[in-house]
Design a protein around this motif. Structure first.
Motif, mmCIF file in Angstrom:
data_model
loop_
_atom_site.group_PDB
_atom_site.id
_atom_site.type_symbol
_atom_site.label_atom_id
_atom_site.label_comp_id
_atom_site.label_asym_id
_atom_site.label_seq_id
_atom_site.Cartn_x
_atom_site.Cartn_y
_atom_site.Cartn_z
ATOM 1 N N HIS A 14 18.967 -30.419 -18.799
ATOM 2 C CA HIS A 14 20.065 -30.074 -19.761
ATOM 3 C C HIS A 14 19.906 -31.583 -20.586
ATOM 4 N N ALA B 142 19.801 -15.917 -18.429
ATOM 5 C CA ALA B 142 20.544 -16.071 -17.435
ATOM 6 C C ALA B 142 20.373 -15.326 -16.548
ATOM 7 N N MET C 293 24.320 -23.499 -11.960
ATOM 8 C CA MET C 293 25.785 -23.056 -13.120
ATOM 9 C C MET C 293 25.485 -21.893 -13.411
ATOM 10 N N VAL C 294 24.974 -20.888 -13.878
ATOM 11 C CA VAL C 294 25.589 -19.497 -14.065
ATOM 12 C C VAL C 294 25.839 -19.011 -13.080
ATOM 13 N N ASN D 32 29.405 -21.381 -12.059
ATOM 14 C CA ASN D 32 30.692 -21.286 -12.318
ATOM 15 C C ASN D 32 31.232 -20.448 -13.570
ATOM 16 N N VAL E 25 31.042 -20.125 -17.793
ATOM 17 C CA VAL E 25 29.719 -19.776 -17.911
ATOM 18 C C VAL E 25 29.725 -18.540 -18.396
ATOM 19 N N ASN E 26 29.445 -18.329 -15.939
ATOM 20 C CA ASN E 26 29.645 -16.390 -16.442
ATOM 21 C C ASN E 26 29.735 -15.739 -16.695
ATOM 22 N N GLN F 261 31.063 -16.660 -20.182
ATOM 23 C CA GLN F 261 30.394 -16.272 -21.249
ATOM 24 C C GLN F 261 29.246 -15.877 -21.315
ATOM 25 N N VAL F 262 28.265 -15.898 -20.548
ATOM 26 C CA VAL F 262 26.691 -15.089 -20.632
ATOM 27 C C VAL F 262 27.450 -13.780 -20.346
#
Length: 253
Positions: free
Chosen positions: A101, A190, A199-200, A203, A206-207, A209-210
């Protein structure tokens, strides 16, 4: 040949999507030789779980970014196959990878080269090295990423390598056609694993958001991907070739 007698080679099989693939293949009666980079204890757990499902399993250490080691790896693989009474395998899954990243502006040459060695050069030359051992009529699956379609800033170098693998897949399908070897790409969205430092998975922001970007309303799980790869390798999907199949629950559609 009955599926129960078939053998798969899976890179990065001790964790995440590779682990899910090895175990999904085991549920179908397919034996596996899988690679791990450093965590022998986790590899041993996967071997035990696969053997408990009634198939043969073995793990071999391999850093897919060290291309010079591939000849030695092929020799060790030949030894395992000989112990199993054969000199060929049926399926190759190029799954192992590293995350990255960073923006285009700040990505270093060392970071770029590491991604290149693992995600493209490694896939190209490991496949080349193992081609003499793949049975005619076999299958190859290269694991790509939803990031070749969905643009997330900071993923350019990683996604570009995966894009190269997607092009390579079509060329492999064409050149290996005379041997009746089908080659496809699976592009996960993801997924909740320890990839990218979890991260997925770990977090919550992030979870969430996805999940909100996904038509089916959640992030992916390893068991959404492994069984799909196992099914793609099977005779049920023998006429699928040179395709990119995204497995993302409808991410960003």
């Amino acid at each position: 040949m009955p599926e129960q007698n078939r053998i798969a080679i899976v890179t990065g099989g001790s964790r995440g999507l590779g682990r899910a693939t090895v175990l999904a293949l085991a549920a179908r009666g397919v034996s596996s030789v899988f690679t791990y980079n450093s965590n022998r204890a986790e590899a041993d757990k996967v071997v035990a779980l696969a053997e408990a499902a009634g198939v043969r399993a073995a793990s071999l250490p391999l850093d897919v970014g060290r291309i010079a080691s591939f000849g030695d790896f092929a020799g060790r693989l030949r030894h395992v196959l000989a112990e199993w009474g054969t000199d060929r395998f049926d399926y190759l899954v190029n799954n192992a990878g590293i995350s990255h990243h960073n923006s285009i502006e700040t990505t270093t040459q060392d970071e770029f080269d590491a991604l290149y060695d693992v995600h493209f050069k490694g896939v190209f030359f490991l496949t080349q090295t193992l081609l003499p051992l793949i049975r005619d009529g076999g299958r190859i699956v290269n694991v790509s990423s939803g990031l070749t379609r969905i643009i997330f800033p900071g993923s350019a170098a990683y996604a570009a390598m995966k894009g190269a693998v997607e092009v390579l897949t079509k060329y492999l399908a064409k050149e290996l056609g005379p041997r009746r070897i089908a080659v496809n790409v699976v592009a996960p969205g993801a997924v909740a694993t320890d990839f990218s430092g979890g991260m997925v998975r770990d977090n919550p922001a992030v979870n969430k958001q996805v999940a909100e970007m996904t038509a089916l309303g959640r992030v992916g799980l390893p068991d959404d991907i492994g069984p799909m790869i196992a099914a793609l390798l099977s005779e049920d999907n023998r006429w699928i070739n040179a395709q990119r199949i995204e497995v993302s629950g409808g991410l960003s559609i």
